[in-house]
Design an enzyme around this catalytic site. Structure first.
Site, PDB file in Angstrom:
ATOM      1  N   LYS A  78      20.949  93.016  -2.764  1.00 29.28           N
ATOM      2  CA  LYS A  78      20.040  93.147  -1.648  1.00 29.28           C
ATOM      3  C   LYS A  78      18.973  94.222  -1.875  1.00 29.28           C
ATOM      4  CE  LYS A  78      21.477  95.848   1.279  1.00 29.28           C
ATOM      5  NZ  LYS A  78      21.980  96.733   2.322  1.00 29.28           N
ATOM      6  N   GLU A 136      19.160  96.294   6.183  1.00 28.37           N
ATOM      7  CA  GLU A 136      20.295  96.292   7.120  1.00 28.37           C
ATOM      8  C   GLU A 136      19.859  95.870   8.514  1.00 28.37           C
ATOM      9  OE1 GLU A 136      23.250  96.822   5.995  1.00 28.37           O
ATOM     10  OE2 GLU A 136      23.290  98.454   4.524  1.00 28.37           O
ATOM     11  N   GLN A 148      28.388  91.786   8.137  1.00 24.88           N
ATOM     12  CA  GLN A 148      28.649  93.202   7.892  1.00 24.88           C
ATOM     13  C   GLN A 148      28.146  94.073   9.036  1.00 24.88           C
ATOM     14  OE1 GLN A 148      28.472  94.850   3.780  1.00 24.88           O
ATOM     15  NE2 GLN A 148      27.372  92.962   3.363  1.00 24.88           N
TER      16      GLN A 148
END
Length: 748
Positions: A33, A218, A248
DNA sequence: GGACTTGAACTTTTT
DNA sequence: GTTCAAGTCC
């Protein structure tokens, strides 16, 4: 140009080279990522799609921001200094400093961390004579932050009852107080910046035009306000590139809103979600376990991790007799892995809650195994550093009452409770800060001294006058000094150095104080800014960065939360018991179990090669021995990837898991179909309690009476026989866990 | 002002 | 069982 892309898989490449459009990248654990994000930024710059100046990249932690900058500068020979890469709070701070006047803030505004904020709240409660039993400071703090997070000023909060009205009143006073002191809390940074963009069209348009590319890391952790902030900063011409993983998302408790991903898809007209599912971290068995587990969650976008590597080792499961046995087991395994050449720093012991580290540490200490616990007191949170920073804050902004109260009598200079009370009354009547009150007191004392020719030299060295003189002297001497020298001078003149020097165990604290000078040195070097205000903002916003003791090879101990984003050769996931993981507090929360399961998912996907899962049949919890059954999550992992290290106990443990599961399903079914009062009293689940001669049978749905709490109904239980505890929902006293042995419950 | 006792609470955490 | 805050005593 092609070298930038070498080694990228097709999906990664697609994400990196996406045209000027808004995009959502669903990036699984270990799917590269950060690499995608940084490569995209480098690609945009290198191909002249954007200049560094036109890029805004947001992360959640300073660590991630730093990492991003480092990676960009290894990819491209550019100076990343001026780039807008940082945390939400850091960037908002930057924006507010640049437009402080338009934002209605003083040039030298200071930032309150959570602890500072709490003490402001405490002070207000005291000043207003509010009963802190009825209005616990923490709850007031939570209320204020929540309101701000919703984007609501006090006047806009719905006053639905007397209690809320009082909270709103406190919110108003709190805001006035912060205004007077020129301080802002973390939530305020975001809200102010948001309001600035809403109210000032020119500024808003300036940033919208400037940031043609906005990238968010995120994304599943963004809050409602952060999302709204992002929307304000962008328009239909901006390319917003967000990367996240709904599986997550483990920070719902602090405002993270996974719904932002769906909203983003709609609001930013995302035509296609790119999924990064190839995992470069873990072996097949580990991914298999994680994939199967997370499928039990209903609300998810959906993806499946895969690896080009083989299955690897099975996951090892250890059923320990008790918590100590579990720790010993981990200890032995770690030792044996170490002899096989695995570095200690490549092994991590994870647990759900911090309290669990004690037993583990004890065992590691006795075995002289080097370990390092994450999440202890952070550098800028240390008492001595807070004191030093308070002096600096007073120098930068004398109206900061919090800072003043912390140091006005530290080190002791004879200012007791009485003089302080007087000062507070005076400040209140003048409507100014404590410093202003102290100053006027000082000035009137000086003039009366001149009149009466009362020139005792000692008098001005003590008390409030002494304090005022001290601060003024330091401030004058500092006017022309560079930052590190200011700190050095302050440490000495304030008496902090002398104080910790005299203290018996002050050596470490003294060392930390000198470390503060180092921190200032590197701040000046890195940021190329030696203004005191900026340094103080940095200290508030990056409280965690300055960790000591990194470097030596040591076993890593941390909570699952803090392990997010990290990876290790071997991972020991401990305390896999009902009530602990999933945590008992999550049972009653909406979506609580799913969040715990995501947490478990994060835990599993930290391991590259070896994953150990362990639980204890008995454990000391809150000073009591608890016997909790193995975690339901253990049963959600397919048998064929597990290897039980104590085969004899397989049967028992597995049965226990299913028993609990059955009980819960039954409970949930009953709850959803009937009201609590109508629970079927014939439910088969029961715990036996052998208490003296009386033997009662307890079951979920049973009505009971308690000496103190009155009448209630059993809604859950754990353990058995003498150790059993039941959860009772009382008619008046709320829901409580009670030990059957001590609680003197009677069935009715 | 500092040493001591008592009582309640008690996930997770970054900024 | 441990911590943290508030209260008590010298």
């Amino acid at each position: 140009m092609s070298s930038l892309f070498s080694g990228l898989n097709p999906e990664q490449l697609e994400a990196v080279t996406l045209p000027h459009l808004s995009a959502l990248v669903l990036a699984g654990a270990g799917s590269g990522k950060t690499r995608v994000l940084t490569t995209r930024i480098a690609h945009l710059i290198q191909s002249n799609f954007a200049s560094p100046h036109e890029i805004l990249a947001v992360t959640f932690t300073n660590k991630a921001a730093k990492e991003m900058l480092t990676r960009i500068s290894t990819l491209l020979p550019i100076n990343t200094q001026g780039m807008w890469v940082g945390t939400f709070h850091g960037l908002c701070n930057r924006m507010l400093r640049a437009h402080c006047q338009d934002a209605g803030l003083s040039r030298t505004f200071q930032i309150l961390d959570s602890a500072d904020q709490l003490s402001v709240v405490r002070r207000i409660l005291k000043k207003l004579g509010v009963d802190d039993e009825k209005f616990p400071p923490r709850q007031v703090q939570w209320f204020i932050n929540n309101a701000k997070e919703e984007g609501l000023r006090a006047s806009k909060v719905d006053a639905r009852d007397d209690f809320t009205r009082k909270l709103i009143e406190l919110y108003v006073v709190y805001e006035q107080q912060c205004e007077r002191e020129s301080v802002v809390d973390f939530a305020e940074l975001l809200l102010r910046s948001y309001e600035l963009l809403i109210n000032q069209e020119i500024i808003r348009e300036h940033y919208r035009k400037r940031f043609s590319h906005v990238l968010v890391d995120e994304f599943q952790d963004t809050s409602r306000l952060q999302y709204k902030w992002l929307k304000l900063l962008t328009n239909e011409k901006s390319a917003v590139f967000v990367v996240g993983d709904d599986d997550q998302s483990i920070y719902a408790f602090r405002g993270a809103n996974t719904g932002n991903m769906k909203d983003f898809e709609r609001d930013f007209h995302v035509s296609k979600i790119i999924k990064l599912e190839q995992n470069y971290r873990s072996h097949g068995n580990i991914l298999n376990a994680a994939n199967t587990l997370i499928c039990n969650n209903k609300s998810r976008i959906g993806k499946n991790l895969w690896t080009a590597e083989g299955d690897g080792e099975p996951l090892r499961v250890y059923s320990a007799q008790n918590d100590l046995d579990e720790a010993t087991f981990i200890c032995n395994e770690v030792r044996s892995l170490q002899t096989k050449g695995v570095m200690l720093s490549q092994m991590a012991v994870l647990y759900r809650s911090n309290a669990q580290s004690r037993v583990l540490e004890h065992a590691f200490f006795n075995a002289s195994l080097a370990y390092r616990v994450y999440g202890g007191t952070r550098f800028f949170d240390r008492q001595e550093i807070k004191h030093a920073l308070a002096y600096l804050r007073i120098i930068a902004n004398p109206d900061d009452d919090n800072a003043l109260l912390r140091i006005i009598n530290f080190p002791v200079r004879g200012i007791g409770t009485r003089s302080l009370e007087q000062l507070q009354i005076e400040a209140a009547s003048q409507g100014g800060s404590l410093w202003a009150a102290a100053l006027s007191k000082f000035q009137s004392a000086m003039s009366s001294k001149l009149l009466s020719k009362n020139n005792e030299s000692n008098r001005s060295k003590k008390g409030i006058e002494g304090f005022v003189t001290l601060i003024q002297t330091i401030r004058q001497s500092c006017a022309k000094l560079p930052l590190p020298e200011i700190i050095q001078l302050m440490l000495k003149d304030s008496g902090l150095v002398a104080y910790y020097h005299a203290e018996r165990e002050g050596a470490d604290r003294l060392e930390n104080l000198y470390e503060l000078i180092n921190a200032a040195n590197s701040f000046v070097y890195e940021i190329e800014d030696d203004s005191l205000t900026e340094f103080l903002a940095h200290a508030s916003l990056e409280a965690g960065e300055h960790q000591t003791g990194i470097g030596s090879d040591a076993l890593q101990l941390m909570t699952v939360h803090s392990a997010k984003g990290l990876e290790f050769h071997s991972v020991f996931l401990s305390g896999l018991e009902e009530g602990l993981f999933p945590h008992e507090r999550s049972y009653n929360e909406i979506g609580g179990l799913e969040e715990e399961r995501r947490l478990m998912y994060v835990a599993l996907t930290r391991a590259r090669q070896l994953l150990y899962l362990s639980f204890a049949q008995a454990r000391m919890l809150h000073g009591q021995i608890c016997r909790n059954s193995p975690s339901r999550f253990l049963q959600e992992i397919p048998d064929n990837v597990l290897k039980w290290l104590q085969p004899l106990q397989v049967q028992g443990a597995k049965q226990q898991v299913s028993k609990i599961k059955r009980a819960e399903n039954e409970f949930e079914n009953t709850i959803s179909s009937t009201s609590i009062e109508e629970l079927d009293l014939g439910t088969q689940t029961r715990v036996l309690s052998t208490k003296n001669q009386e033997i009662f049978q307890w079951y979920i749905g049973q009505n009971v009476v308690h000496v103190k709490f009155g009448i209630g109904i059993i809604i859950n239980y754990e353990g058995s026989n003498a150790d059993a505890r039941v959860q009772v929902k009382f008619n008046r006293a709320g829901t409580k866990w009670l030990s059957l042995e001590y609680a003197k419950l009677l069935p009715i």
